[in-house]
Scaffold this motif. Structure first.
Motif, PDB file in Angstrom:
ATOM      1  N   SER A   2       0.822  -1.208   0.000  1.00  0.00           N
ATOM      2  CA  SER A   2       0.000   0.000   0.000  1.00  0.00           C
ATOM      3  C   SER A   2       0.858   1.262   0.000  1.00  0.00           C
ATOM      4  CB  SER A   2      -0.894   0.004   1.236  1.00  0.00           C
ATOM      5  OG  SER A   2      -0.102   0.172   2.401  1.00  0.00           O
ATOM      6  N   GLU A   4       0.559   3.568   2.184  1.00  0.00           N
ATOM      7  CA  GLU A   4       0.920   3.770   3.582  1.00  0.00           C
ATOM      8  C   GLU A   4       2.147   2.942   3.969  1.00  0.00           C
ATOM      9  OE1 GLU A   4      -2.217   3.212   2.491  1.00  0.00           O
ATOM     10  OE2 GLU A   4      -2.985   5.236   2.813  1.00  0.00           O
ATOM     11  N   TYR A   5       2.205   1.717   3.481  1.00  0.00           N
ATOM     12  CA  TYR A   5       3.366   0.864   3.766  1.00  0.00           C
ATOM     13  C   TYR A   5       4.634   1.513   3.222  1.00  0.00           C
ATOM     14  CZ  TYR A   5       6.753  -2.894   3.407  1.00  0.00           C
ATOM     15  OH  TYR A   5       7.907  -3.639   3.493  1.00  0.00           O
ATOM     16  N   GLN A   7       5.106   4.653   2.488  1.00  0.00           N
ATOM     17  CA  GLN A   7       5.400   5.877   3.226  1.00  0.00           C
ATOM     18  C   GLN A   7       6.044   5.556   4.576  1.00  0.00           C
ATOM     19  OE1 GLN A   7       1.512   8.044   2.588  1.00  0.00           O
ATOM     20  NE2 GLN A   7       2.971   9.730   2.386  1.00  0.00           N
ATOM     21  N   SER A   8       5.648   4.456   5.195  1.00  0.00           N
ATOM     22  CA  SER A   8       6.289   4.074   6.453  1.00  0.00           C
ATOM     23  C   SER A   8       7.745   3.678   6.215  1.00  0.00           C
ATOM     24  CB  SER A   8       5.521   2.956   7.155  1.00  0.00           C
ATOM     25  OG  SER A   8       5.657   1.727   6.482  1.00  0.00           O
ATOM     26  N   GLU A  32       2.284  12.916  -0.589  1.00  0.00           N
ATOM     27  CA  GLU A  32       1.175  13.627   0.056  1.00  0.00           C
ATOM     28  C   GLU A  32       0.499  14.582  -0.927  1.00  0.00           C
ATOM     29  OE1 GLU A  32      -0.286  13.229   3.046  1.00  0.00           O
ATOM     30  OE2 GLU A  32       1.007  11.478   3.250  1.00  0.00           O
ATOM     31  N   LYS A  35      -1.708  12.506  -3.113  1.00  0.00           N
ATOM     32  CA  LYS A  35      -2.886  12.057  -2.378  1.00  0.00           C
ATOM     33  C   LYS A  35      -3.920  13.178  -2.237  1.00  0.00           C
ATOM     34  CE  LYS A  35      -1.997   9.699   1.455  1.00  0.00           C
ATOM     35  NZ  LYS A  35      -1.270   9.201   2.661  1.00  0.00           N
TER      36      LYS A  35
END
Length: 84
Positions: A2, A4-5, A7-8, A32, A35
């Motif tokens: 994902s 989010e993954y 970005q982490s 960002e 998004k």
């Protein structure tokens, strides 16, 4: 995987090379922006690829500088050894 993954993963980067840290931050900011709809996915991909190219060039230059210093030191030591 994902967004989010990934970005982490970017957030977890802590390198002694400030260029790597800056690139991770820049890619996260671009993510960002995408998004939020400030840039479209095509623009995003192109900008992120540009960041990747810049980091690769900087890494190559850093390695080149280290290799130049290594060769200078080795050549100097060889010269000194031949004078003894």
């Amino acid at each position: 995987m994902s967004i989010e993954y990934n970005q982490s993963l970017l957030a977890s980067i802590s390198s002694s090379n400030p260029n790597v840290n800056a690139a991770a931050q820049q890619v996260n900011e671009l993510t960002e922006m995408c998004k939020r709809g400030e840039i479209n996915p095509k623009e995003y991909a192109e900008l992120v690829e540009d960041v990747q190219r810049q980091v690769n060039i900087q890494a190559s230059m850093a390695e080149l500088e280290a290799m130049e210093r290594l060769n200078t030191a080795i050549n100097g030591l060889i010269s000194i050894a031949r004078m003894i």
